[in-house]
Write a protein that holds these residues in place. Structure first.
Motif, PDB file in Angstrom:
ATOM      1  N   MET A 282      43.849  43.799  25.664  1.00 44.68           N
ATOM      2  CA  MET A 282      43.605  45.126  26.237  1.00 44.68           C
ATOM      3  C   MET A 282      44.483  45.322  27.464  1.00 44.68           C
ATOM      4  N   ARG A 283      45.249  46.408  27.461  1.00 47.33           N
ATOM      5  CA  ARG A 283      46.097  46.704  28.599  1.00 47.33           C
ATOM      6  C   ARG A 283      45.353  47.581  29.590  1.00 47.33           C
ATOM      7  N   ASN A 284      45.814  47.580  30.834  1.00 42.60           N
ATOM      8  CA  ASN A 284      45.216  48.392  31.892  1.00 42.60           C
ATOM      9  C   ASN A 284      43.712  48.153  32.027  1.00 42.60           C
ATOM     10  N   GLN A 285      43.342  46.882  32.115  1.00 44.48           N
ATOM     11  CA  GLN A 285      41.948  46.548  32.345  1.00 44.48           C
ATOM     12  C   GLN A 285      41.542  46.972  33.754  1.00 44.48           C
ATOM     13  N   PRO A 286      40.242  47.240  33.969  1.00 42.60           N
ATOM     14  CA  PRO A 286      39.789  47.571  35.323  1.00 42.60           C
ATOM     15  C   PRO A 286      40.163  46.464  36.306  1.00 42.60           C
ATOM     16  N   LEU A 287      40.529  46.869  37.500  1.00 39.75           N
ATOM     17  CA  LEU A 287      40.999  45.933  38.519  1.00 39.75           C
ATOM     18  C   LEU A 287      40.012  45.942  39.684  1.00 39.75           C
ATOM     19  N   TYR A 288      39.598  44.751  40.122  1.00 36.60           N
ATOM     20  CA  TYR A 288      38.665  44.625  41.234  1.00 36.60           C
ATOM     21  C   TYR A 288      39.233  43.686  42.293  1.00 36.60           C
ATOM     22  N   ILE A 289      38.933  43.978  43.550  1.00 35.26           N
ATOM     23  CA  ILE A 289      39.241  43.050  44.639  1.00 35.26           C
ATOM     24  C   ILE A 289      37.925  42.463  45.124  1.00 35.26           C
ATOM     25  N   LEU A 290      37.862  41.161  45.123  1.00 31.93           N
ATOM     26  CA  LEU A 290      36.652  40.447  45.524  1.00 31.93           C
ATOM     27  C   LEU A 290      37.033  39.454  46.614  1.00 31.93           C
ATOM     28  N   THR A 291      36.766  39.810  47.870  1.00 30.80           N
ATOM     29  CA  THR A 291      37.183  38.930  48.976  1.00 30.80           C
ATOM     30  C   THR A 291      36.475  39.283  50.272  1.00 30.80           C
ATOM     31  N   GLU A 292      36.342  38.266  51.117  1.00 27.94           N
ATOM     32  CA  GLU A 292      35.887  38.479  52.494  1.00 27.94           C
ATOM     33  C   GLU A 292      37.039  38.310  53.478  1.00 27.94           C
ATOM     34  N   ASP A 293      38.216  38.053  52.950  1.00 27.09           N
ATOM     35  CA  ASP A 293      39.412  37.862  53.770  1.00 27.09           C
ATOM     36  C   ASP A 293      40.070  39.225  53.995  1.00 27.09           C
ATOM     37  N   LEU A 294      39.877  39.786  55.174  1.00 25.89           N
ATOM     38  CA  LEU A 294      40.383  41.133  55.454  1.00 25.89           C
ATOM     39  C   LEU A 294      41.904  41.200  55.433  1.00 25.89           C
TER      40      LEU A 294
ATOM     41  N   ILE B 246      36.275  47.768  44.677  1.00 28.02           N
ATOM     42  CA  ILE B 246      35.950  46.673  45.584  1.00 28.02           C
ATOM     43  C   ILE B 246      34.612  46.066  45.176  1.00 28.02           C
ATOM     44  N   LEU B 247      34.578  44.755  45.131  1.00 25.42           N
ATOM     45  CA  LEU B 247      33.338  44.022  44.850  1.00 25.42           C
ATOM     46  C   LEU B 247      32.944  43.186  46.059  1.00 25.42           C
ATOM     47  N   ASN B 248      31.666  43.112  46.324  1.00 24.58           N
ATOM     48  CA  ASN B 248      31.155  42.189  47.329  1.00 24.58           C
ATOM     49  C   ASN B 248      30.786  40.876  46.659  1.00 24.58           C
ATOM     50  N   LEU B 249      30.800  39.799  47.417  1.00 26.83           N
ATOM     51  CA  LEU B 249      30.522  38.488  46.839  1.00 26.83           C
ATOM     52  C   LEU B 249      29.121  38.388  46.263  1.00 26.83           C
TER      53      LEU B 249
ATOM     54  N   THR C  77      40.478  35.142  46.414  1.00 28.87           N
ATOM     55  CA  THR C  77      41.144  34.004  47.057  1.00 28.87           C
ATOM     56  C   THR C  77      40.463  32.698  46.654  1.00 28.87           C
ATOM     57  N   SER C  78      41.136  31.609  46.918  1.00 30.36           N
ATOM     58  CA  SER C  78      40.561  30.301  46.590  1.00 30.36           C
ATOM     59  C   SER C  78      39.285  30.045  47.380  1.00 30.36           C
ATOM     60  N   GLU C  79      39.230  30.563  48.610  1.00 32.33           N
ATOM     61  CA  GLU C  79      38.016  30.397  49.423  1.00 32.33           C
ATOM     62  C   GLU C  79      36.868  31.232  48.860  1.00 32.33           C
ATOM     63  N   ASP C  80      37.181  32.450  48.445  1.00 35.86           N
ATOM     64  CA  ASP C  80      36.132  33.343  47.949  1.00 35.86           C
ATOM     65  C   ASP C  80      35.561  32.895  46.618  1.00 35.86           C
ATOM     66  N   ILE C  81      36.434  32.437  45.727  1.00 35.99           N
ATOM     67  CA  ILE C  81      35.952  32.092  44.395  1.00 35.99           C
ATOM     68  C   ILE C  81      35.037  30.866  44.424  1.00 35.99           C
ATOM     69  N   ASP C  82      35.230  30.013  45.424  1.00 35.78           N
ATOM     70  CA  ASP C  82      34.348  28.844  45.564  1.00 35.78           C
ATOM     71  C   ASP C  82      32.933  29.241  45.946  1.00 35.78           C
TER      72      ASP C  82
ATOM     73  N   ASN D 157      39.245  37.774  33.892  1.00 34.73           N
ATOM     74  CA  ASN D 157      40.456  37.087  34.340  1.00 34.73           C
ATOM     75  C   ASN D 157      40.497  37.103  35.869  1.00 34.73           C
ATOM     76  N   TYR D 158      40.412  35.937  36.459  1.00 32.28           N
ATOM     77  CA  TYR D 158      40.443  35.814  37.920  1.00 32.28           C
ATOM     78  C   TYR D 158      41.856  35.416  38.347  1.00 32.28           C
ATOM     79  N   LEU D 159      42.493  36.271  39.127  1.00 30.03           N
ATOM     80  CA  LEU D 159      43.793  35.940  39.704  1.00 30.03           C
ATOM     81  C   LEU D 159      43.546  35.505  41.135  1.00 30.03           C
ATOM     82  N   VAL D 160      43.724  34.212  41.360  1.00 32.87           N
ATOM     83  CA  VAL D 160      43.302  33.600  42.622  1.00 32.87           C
ATOM     84  C   VAL D 160      44.497  33.358  43.532  1.00 32.87           C
ATOM     85  N   TYR D 161      44.377  33.838  44.758  1.00 32.64           N
ATOM     86  CA  TYR D 161      45.439  33.677  45.755  1.00 32.64           C
ATOM     87  C   TYR D 161      45.032  32.609  46.765  1.00 32.64           C
TER      88      TYR D 161
END
Length: 287
Positions: A1-13, A32-35, A49-54, A63-67
């Motif tokens: 599926m192309r153009n899947q919904p995109l979310y940002i999940l982070t506490e890193d401003l 935007i998603l909250n943890l 981020t790697s900190e948030d996903i933990d 699909n989690y793209l982790v920075y």
């Protein structure tokens, strides 16, 4: 599926604002998603981020793209845009770069036949650095990546020759590389509004896109010098090299602009657009 919904999940401003700024530039919508929020059950791309996903208690099939802070943010952003425009894949197979050389250099980038991104560069070194960044990004986890295609306008032979020379120097050990020299006839005559994509494209970028629609002369590392010399002396039998001739009918321009919009919006692949234009010579005044 192309153009899947995109979310940002982070506490890193810092990560959030860097990412938001770039997504806005590319007119890419996100939520935007909250943890502590429920992770969407529909197939989505989640940027975190790697900190948030933990800190997540539950993950699902998304699909989690982790920075990570040790990562190159520009390369991370490229993978985000690729996942959004094409759908997330671990490995992609083909990068195509279409270049309109001149005082400013237009660059259009296609990944697995879909429009990915574009640039207007003021220096050749800037252009080459961008190309190298994209190749590095997609071959880091796939050393055998990838088929590389370069389409270069040959309107200013000295600039084009230098670019070809440098490209073969940078990618000299790569086997799956093709270079095409493209006729630039009226490639700068098309203008494009931002109504559909929400982004303004320079005339150099649109010229690079028009060149991408065209066939051209294939050269290789062994013969490009000789071919350039023949072109310079007008001793090369180019034959019926297809060029986009849109000066005859206003209808043709409108149809071409429709194809341009659909490619930039991700509704058409590059090869499909080329096929459509080549199969409709009466409508498009020949490619």
């Amino acid at each position: 599926m192309r153009n899947q919904p995109l979310y940002i999940l982070t506490e890193d401003l810092n990560f959030f604002y860097m990412l938001k700024n770039e997504l806005d530039k590319h007119n890419i919508e996100f939520q935007i998603l909250n943890l502590d929020a429920k992770i969407p059950s529909i197939s989505s791309i989640i940027l975190t981020t790697s900190e948030d996903i933990d800190k997540l208690k539950v993950r699902n099939h998304n699909n989690y793209l982790v920075y990570s802070k040790k990562d190159d943010f520009e390369k991370y952003l490229i993978t985000v845009i690729a996942a959004y425009r094409l759908s997330y894949k671990k490995n992609y197979s083909t990068l195509t770069f279409s270049i309109d050389p001149g005082k400013k250099l237009g660059l259009m980038i296609f990944l697995d036949d879909y429009y990915l991104d574009s640039y207007c560069c003021f220096e050749k070194i800037e252009l080459l650095n961008i190309i190298n960044k994209y190749v590095e990004t997609f071959q880091e986890d796939n050393p055998k990546l990838m088929y590389l295609n370069f389409k270069l306008g040959r309107g200013v032979l000295t600039i084009t020759f230098d670019l070809v020379k440098q490209l073969y120097s940078i990618f000299q050990s790569r086997k799956n590389l093709k270079v095409f020299l493209i006729d630039e006839f009226r490639s700068s005559k098309i203008r494009f509004s931002r109504e559909k994509t929400g982004r303004k494209f320079s005339k150099d970028e649109i010229s690079a896109l028009i060149l991408a629609f065209r066939n051209g002369i294939v050269v290789n590392q062994d013969n490009y010098g000789n071919i350039f010399e023949k072109i310079k002396r007008k001793k090369l039998n180019i034959g019926n090299v297809n060029t986009l001739k849109t000066e005859n009918h206003e209808e043709s321009l409108l149809r071409l602009k429709d194809v341009v919009e659909k490619v930039l919006y991700g509704e058409l692949t590059l090869s499909r657009a080329m096929k459509m234009l080549n199969n409709n010579t009466s409508k498009f005044d020949k490619i």
